[in-house]
Design a protein around this motif. Structure first.
Motif, mmCIF file in Angstrom:
data_model
loop_
_atom_site.group_PDB
_atom_site.id
_atom_site.type_symbol
_atom_site.label_atom_id
_atom_site.label_comp_id
_atom_site.label_asym_id
_atom_site.label_seq_id
_atom_site.Cartn_x
_atom_site.Cartn_y
_atom_site.Cartn_z
ATOM 1 N N ARG A 1 0.822 -1.212 0.000
ATOM 2 C CA ARG A 1 0.000 0.000 0.000
ATOM 3 C C ARG A 1 0.857 1.264 0.000
ATOM 4 O O ARG A 1 0.537 2.246 -0.668
ATOM 5 C CB ARG A 1 -0.936 0.006 1.202
ATOM 6 N N ALA A 2 1.964 1.251 0.739
ATOM 7 C CA ALA A 2 2.862 2.408 0.759
ATOM 8 C C ALA A 2 3.470 2.630 -0.623
ATOM 9 O O ALA A 2 3.576 3.776 -1.082
ATOM 10 C CB ALA A 2 3.960 2.212 1.807
ATOM 11 N N ASP A 3 3.854 1.535 -1.296
ATOM 12 C CA ASP A 3 4.388 1.656 -2.655
ATOM 13 C C ASP A 3 3.337 2.212 -3.604
ATOM 14 O O ASP A 3 3.637 3.055 -4.455
ATOM 15 C CB ASP A 3 4.880 0.300 -3.163
ATOM 16 N N LEU A 4 2.095 1.752 -3.468
ATOM 17 C CA LEU A 4 1.006 2.231 -4.322
ATOM 18 C C LEU A 4 0.744 3.720 -4.078
ATOM 19 O O LEU A 4 0.589 4.500 -5.035
ATOM 20 C CB LEU A 4 -0.265 1.420 -4.053
ATOM 21 N N ARG A 5 0.732 4.135 -2.800
ATOM 22 C CA ARG A 5 0.533 5.559 -2.488
ATOM 23 C C ARG A 5 1.661 6.414 -3.052
ATOM 24 O O ARG A 5 1.425 7.495 -3.611
ATOM 25 C CB ARG A 5 0.439 5.768 -0.977
ATOM 26 N N SER A 6 2.886 5.915 -2.940
ATOM 27 C CA SER A 6 4.034 6.663 -3.445
ATOM 28 C C SER A 6 3.961 6.816 -4.961
ATOM 29 O O SER A 6 4.200 7.907 -5.493
ATOM 30 C CB SER A 6 5.318 5.934 -3.045
ATOM 31 N N ARG A 7 3.628 5.728 -5.658
ATOM 32 C CA ARG A 7 3.521 5.802 -7.113
ATOM 33 C C ARG A 7 2.375 6.718 -7.541
ATOM 34 O O ARG A 7 2.501 7.509 -8.480
ATOM 35 C CB ARG A 7 3.333 4.403 -7.703
ATOM 36 N N ALA A 8 1.246 6.630 -6.828
ATOM 37 C CA ALA A 8 0.104 7.490 -7.156
ATOM 38 C C ALA A 8 0.451 8.961 -6.938
ATOM 39 O O ALA A 8 0.079 9.820 -7.754
ATOM 40 C CB ALA A 8 -1.110 7.098 -6.316
ATOM 41 N N ASP A 9 1.165 9.254 -5.866
ATOM 42 C CA ASP A 9 1.555 10.637 -5.611
ATOM 43 C C ASP A 9 2.527 11.139 -6.680
ATOM 44 O O ASP A 9 2.402 12.272 -7.168
ATOM 45 C CB ASP A 9 2.191 10.762 -4.227
ATOM 46 N N ALA A 10 3.480 10.281 -7.088
ATOM 47 C CA ALA A 10 4.432 10.674 -8.136
ATOM 48 C C ALA A 10 3.705 10.924 -9.458
ATOM 49 O O ALA A 10 4.006 11.902 -10.165
ATOM 50 C CB ALA A 10 5.501 9.598 -8.301
ATOM 51 N N GLY B 1 1.904 11.315 -15.972
ATOM 52 C CA GLY B 1 0.959 11.605 -14.908
ATOM 53 C C GLY B 1 -0.448 11.163 -15.247
ATOM 54 O O GLY B 1 -1.235 10.825 -14.368
ATOM 55 N N LEU B 2 -0.776 11.125 -16.540
ATOM 56 C CA LEU B 2 -2.113 10.709 -16.954
ATOM 57 C C LEU B 2 -2.200 9.200 -17.134
ATOM 58 O O LEU B 2 -3.166 8.572 -16.715
ATOM 59 C CB LEU B 2 -2.498 11.422 -18.260
ATOM 60 N N TYR B 3 -1.159 8.597 -17.733
ATOM 61 C CA TYR B 3 -1.225 7.175 -18.067
ATOM 62 C C TYR B 3 -0.432 6.278 -17.120
ATOM 63 O O TYR B 3 -0.595 5.066 -17.150
ATOM 64 C CB TYR B 3 -0.719 6.965 -19.501
ATOM 65 N N GLY B 4 0.446 6.835 -16.340
ATOM 66 C CA GLY B 4 1.234 6.029 -15.409
ATOM 67 C C GLY B 4 2.220 5.144 -16.142
ATOM 68 O O GLY B 4 2.870 5.570 -17.093
ATOM 69 N N GLU B 5 2.346 3.912 -15.722
ATOM 70 C CA GLU B 5 3.295 2.966 -16.328
ATOM 71 C C GLU B 5 2.779 2.411 -17.652
ATOM 72 O O GLU B 5 3.538 1.757 -18.373
ATOM 73 C CB GLU B 5 3.570 1.804 -15.367
ATOM 74 N N TYR B 6 1.520 2.606 -17.985
ATOM 75 C CA TYR B 6 0.915 1.979 -19.159
ATOM 76 C C TYR B 6 0.531 3.045 -20.189
ATOM 77 O O TYR B 6 -0.614 3.209 -20.527
ATOM 78 C CB TYR B 6 -0.303 1.172 -18.732
ATOM 79 N N GLU B 7 1.537 3.725 -20.664
ATOM 80 C CA GLU B 7 1.304 4.784 -21.635
ATOM 81 C C GLU B 7 0.940 4.164 -22.992
ATOM 82 O O GLU B 7 1.587 3.226 -23.448
ATOM 83 C CB GLU B 7 2.565 5.637 -21.765
ATOM 84 N N HIS C 1 0.562 11.807 -9.765
ATOM 85 C CA HIS C 1 -0.251 13.020 -9.600
ATOM 86 C C HIS C 1 0.618 14.264 -9.791
ATOM 87 O O HIS C 1 0.206 15.221 -10.473
ATOM 88 C CB HIS C 1 -0.913 13.034 -8.222
ATOM 89 N N GLN C 2 1.802 14.264 -9.187
ATOM 90 C CA GLN C 2 2.713 15.398 -9.350
ATOM 91 C C GLN C 2 3.116 15.561 -10.818
ATOM 92 O O GLN C 2 3.201 16.685 -11.327
ATOM 93 C CB GLN C 2 3.956 15.225 -8.466
ATOM 94 N N ALA C 3 3.333 14.434 -11.511
ATOM 95 C CA ALA C 3 3.670 14.503 -12.938
ATOM 96 C C ALA C 3 2.491 15.061 -13.736
ATOM 97 O O ALA C 3 2.682 15.843 -14.680
ATOM 98 C CB ALA C 3 4.055 13.117 -13.451
ATOM 99 N N PHE C 4 1.275 14.696 -13.373
ATOM 100 C CA PHE C 4 0.088 15.218 -14.063
ATOM 101 C C PHE C 4 -0.022 16.728 -13.867
ATOM 102 O O PHE C 4 -0.328 17.465 -14.805
ATOM 103 C CB PHE C 4 -1.169 14.519 -13.541
ATOM 104 N N LEU C 5 0.247 17.182 -12.643
ATOM 105 C CA LEU C 5 0.185 18.612 -12.362
ATOM 106 C C LEU C 5 1.240 19.387 -13.158
ATOM 107 O O LEU C 5 1.025 20.560 -13.496
ATOM 108 C CB LEU C 5 0.346 18.883 -10.869
ATOM 109 N N ARG C 6 2.362 18.737 -13.463
ATOM 110 C CA ARG C 6 3.398 19.369 -14.278
ATOM 111 C C ARG C 6 3.088 19.252 -15.776
ATOM 112 O O ARG C 6 3.816 19.786 -16.599
ATOM 113 C CB ARG C 6 4.752 18.738 -13.996
ATOM 114 N N GLY C 7 2.028 18.542 -16.141
ATOM 115 C CA GLY C 7 1.631 18.392 -17.540
ATOM 116 C C GLY C 7 2.331 17.259 -18.270
ATOM 117 O O GLY C 7 2.303 17.210 -19.506
ATOM 118 N N GLU C 8 2.915 16.327 -17.572
ATOM 119 C CA GLU C 8 3.591 15.198 -18.219
ATOM 120 C C GLU C 8 2.580 14.104 -18.534
ATOM 121 O O GLU C 8 1.620 13.895 -17.807
ATOM 122 C CB GLU C 8 4.684 14.640 -17.297
ATOM 123 N N ARG C 9 2.826 13.389 -19.647
ATOM 124 C CA ARG C 9 1.922 12.292 -20.039
ATOM 125 C C ARG C 9 1.954 11.156 -19.021
ATOM 126 O O ARG C 9 0.955 10.475 -18.824
ATOM 127 C CB ARG C 9 2.318 11.752 -21.410
#
Length: 110
Positions: free
Chosen positions: A79-88, A100-106, A90-98
Motif C-alpha cells: 500500500r505504501a508503494d502504491l501511495r508513493s507511485r500514485a503521488d508521483a 501523470g495521466l497514463y502512469g506505467e501503461y502509456e 499526480h505530481q507529474a500530471f500537475l506538471r503536464g507530463e503524459r
C-alpha cells in the motif's frame, strides 16, 4: 575401593577384560533410571499426551500469529508503494507530463 576390578574371564592373559566397580554402578544406575522413566511414561501417558497436544497447539497459534504479522507488513508495504507511485503520477500530471495521466501503461503514439 575404586581400584577393585572384576575379571569375567572372557579373555585369557594379563590383558583380560576387566570391569571396574564404577562401571557396574553406572550400568545399574542407567538400568534403574530407564525403568523409572518407563514407569512414569506408562503411569502418566494421558497427561504426557495432553501436554504434548497443548504444546503443539500453542506453537501453531504462535506460528500463525507470526505469519499474520508478516502478511500485514507485506500488505502495508504494498500500500505504501502504491501511495508513493500514485503521488508521483499526480505530481507529474500537475506538471503536464503524459506519465501523470497514463502512469506505467502509456499508450503507443499514433
Amino acid at each position: 575401593m575404586a581400584g577393585r576390578t572384576i575379571d569375567d574371564g572372557s579373555r585369557p592373559g594379563a590383558g583380560g577384560w576387566r570391569w571396574s566397580v564404577g562401571d557396574v554402578k553406572l550400568i545399574i544406575a542407567a538400568v534403574l533410571g530407564a525403568v523409572l522413566v518407563m514407569g512414569v511414561v506408562v503411569r502418566f501417558w494421558a497427561l504426557i499426551v495432553a501436554v504434548v497436544i497443548v504444546a503443539v497447539a500453542l506453537w501453531l497459534i504462535h506460528d500463525s500469529a507470526v505469519q499474520r504479522q508478516v502478511r500485514r507488513d507485506l500488505d502495508d508495504q504494498r500500500r505504501a508503494d502504491l501511495r508513493s507511485r500514485a503521488d508521483a503520477e499526480h505530481q507529474a500530471f500537475l506538471r503536464g507530463e503524459r506519465r501523470g495521466l497514463y502512469g506505467e501503461y502509456e499508450p503507443p503514439e499514433l
